[in-house]
Design a protein around this motif. Structure first.
Motif, PDB file in Angstrom:
ATOM      1  N   ILE A  25       0.860  -1.186   0.000  1.00 37.86           N
ATOM      2  CA  ILE A  25       0.000   0.000   0.000  1.00 37.86           C
ATOM      3  C   ILE A  25       0.893   1.230   0.000  1.00 37.86           C
ATOM      4  N   ALA A  26       0.609   2.168  -0.877  1.00 41.91           N
ATOM      5  CA  ALA A  26       1.371   3.426  -0.928  1.00 41.91           C
ATOM      6  C   ALA A  26       0.406   4.542  -1.312  1.00 41.91           C
ATOM      7  N   GLN A  27       0.040   5.374  -0.336  1.00 42.05           N
ATOM      8  CA  GLN A  27      -0.865   6.489  -0.566  1.00 42.05           C
ATOM      9  C   GLN A  27      -0.270   7.750   0.058  1.00 42.05           C
ATOM     10  N   ASP A  28      -0.460   8.883  -0.600  1.00 42.39           N
ATOM     11  CA  ASP A  28      -0.029  10.147  -0.004  1.00 42.39           C
ATOM     12  C   ASP A  28      -1.031  11.240  -0.338  1.00 42.39           C
ATOM     13  N   LEU A  29      -1.048  12.275   0.499  1.00 40.74           N
ATOM     14  CA  LEU A  29      -2.013  13.356   0.327  1.00 40.74           C
ATOM     15  C   LEU A  29      -1.461  14.620   0.970  1.00 40.74           C
ATOM     16  N   SER A  30      -1.565  15.738   0.261  1.00 37.79           N
ATOM     17  CA  SER A  30      -1.146  17.032   0.799  1.00 37.79           C
ATOM     18  C   SER A  30      -2.333  17.686   1.489  1.00 37.79           C
ATOM     19  N   ILE A  31      -2.104  18.206   2.702  1.00 34.64           N
ATOM     20  CA  ILE A  31      -3.178  18.805   3.509  1.00 34.64           C
ATOM     21  C   ILE A  31      -2.763  20.214   3.909  1.00 34.64           C
ATOM     22  N   ASP A  32      -3.688  21.149   3.784  1.00 35.38           N
ATOM     23  CA  ASP A  32      -3.412  22.531   4.169  1.00 35.38           C
ATOM     24  C   ASP A  32      -3.481  22.654   5.683  1.00 35.38           C
TER      25      ASP A  32
END
Length: 309
Positions: free
Chosen positions: A28-35
């Protein structure tokens, strides 16, 4: 005979393709940019109390969580990562969620995990599709975290937002007191400013404004301001301050007494520090509710304004 040959050949090609193209271990490889700031990211990602606030599913035990049939158990937490175990169907993933500063004012979250036990060749195809389904759930979890952290009410306790200055002329009274000023003192000053403005044909354009700063143990600097529609000649002990029209103001809407207002001011300072914002002037409280007339402090409404660059 040829038909059987082509069927066998097709099966061999599929098996060979699966062997070459599909990963040996489910990953599993997930990433997300969050303000959000890295400080807030750490507060909610690397503490159990933080998880309890943002987790989109249910908590089933100490450091045990569930989301749509996917079981999560936290092994340990560090300053920048949470190490956990994820169980879905026959797969068990060991991995971590980590964060690091991304672009200005944002943080990137990464969820990396691997199932080291399911390495059998003939289960690669079924495990591949199961892993893809699990990855989608992980994406949903990260998206839920994004929605949570990007709402300032969750991170700081208040809705904090950007606005622009409209009231550009302020009639200001500045005094010092040995104790925190009473409401009667504050509103007597407001009345005096209203009388000064009215005597020169000026009209009040917004609610009275207040700033109280304790300068030492027995001294409070108190600034009371009245937004008016034009520049007038100030009387003794008053002055005219001009605010650039359209200037940036950080705003928080607060309901409650003075302690609640003071807490909101403290949270706004933290917000500015987290987002590397600089204030060129003192913050002020806009007294939306007439506090003398409304005795129930839980019904007081105050807007806090912080000028920012």
């Amino acid at each position: 005979m040829k038909k059987i040959f082509f069927i066998v050949l097709t099966v061999i090609i599929i098996i060979a393709a699966a062997y070459i193209l599909l990963p040996e271990k489910p990953v599993i490889a997930q990433d997300l940019s969050i303000d959000t700031s890295d400080v807030i990211a750490g507060k909610f990602l690397t503490t159990e109390s933080g998880w309890d606030k943002w987790w989109p599913g249910t908590k089933t035990g100490d450091r045990q969580y569930n989301f749509k049939g996917t079981k999560i158990s936290i092994d340990k937490m560090t300053n920048s990562s949470t190490y956990l175990k994820l169980k879905k169907d026959n797969l068990t993933f060991d991995g971590e969620i980590s964060y690091f500063a991304d672009a200005e004012g944002s943080a990137k979250f990464k969820w990396d995990a691997v199932d080291k036990n399911n390495t059998q060749f003939f289960s690669r195809i079924t495990n591949y599709f199961k892993t893809k389904d699990t990855e989608k759930l992980v994406g949903e979890i990260l998206l839920s975290l994004k929605h949570f952290l990007e709402d300032e009410r969750n991170a700081y306790g208040y809705r904090i937002y950007l606005n622009h200055a409209k009231d550009t002329v302020l009639l200001v009274s500045a005094n010092t007191y040995p104790i925190y000023p009473s409401l009667q003192v504050i509103y007597n000053t407001v009345t005096t400013l209203q009388q000064q403005a009215g005597s020169q044909g000026a009209k009040q354009t917004n609610f009275p404004m207040l700033n109280v700063t304790q300068t030492d143990e027995h001294e409070y600097q108190v600034n009371v301001a009245l937004p008016i529609n034009k520049t007038i000649t100030p009387f003794q002990k008053t002055s005219i301050n001009n605010i650039p029209k359209g200037g940036n103001l950080l705003v928080a809407d607060v309901r409650g007494g003075q302690n609640t207002v003071n807490n909101a001011l403290a949270q706004m300072k933290i917000y500015m520090k987290d987002h590397r914002l600089i204030s060129p002037a003192m913050p002020f409280q806009s007294l939306v509710t007439n506090r003398l007339a409304q005795k129930d402090t839980s019904k007081w409404i105050t807007k806090i304004y912080y000028p920012i660059l």
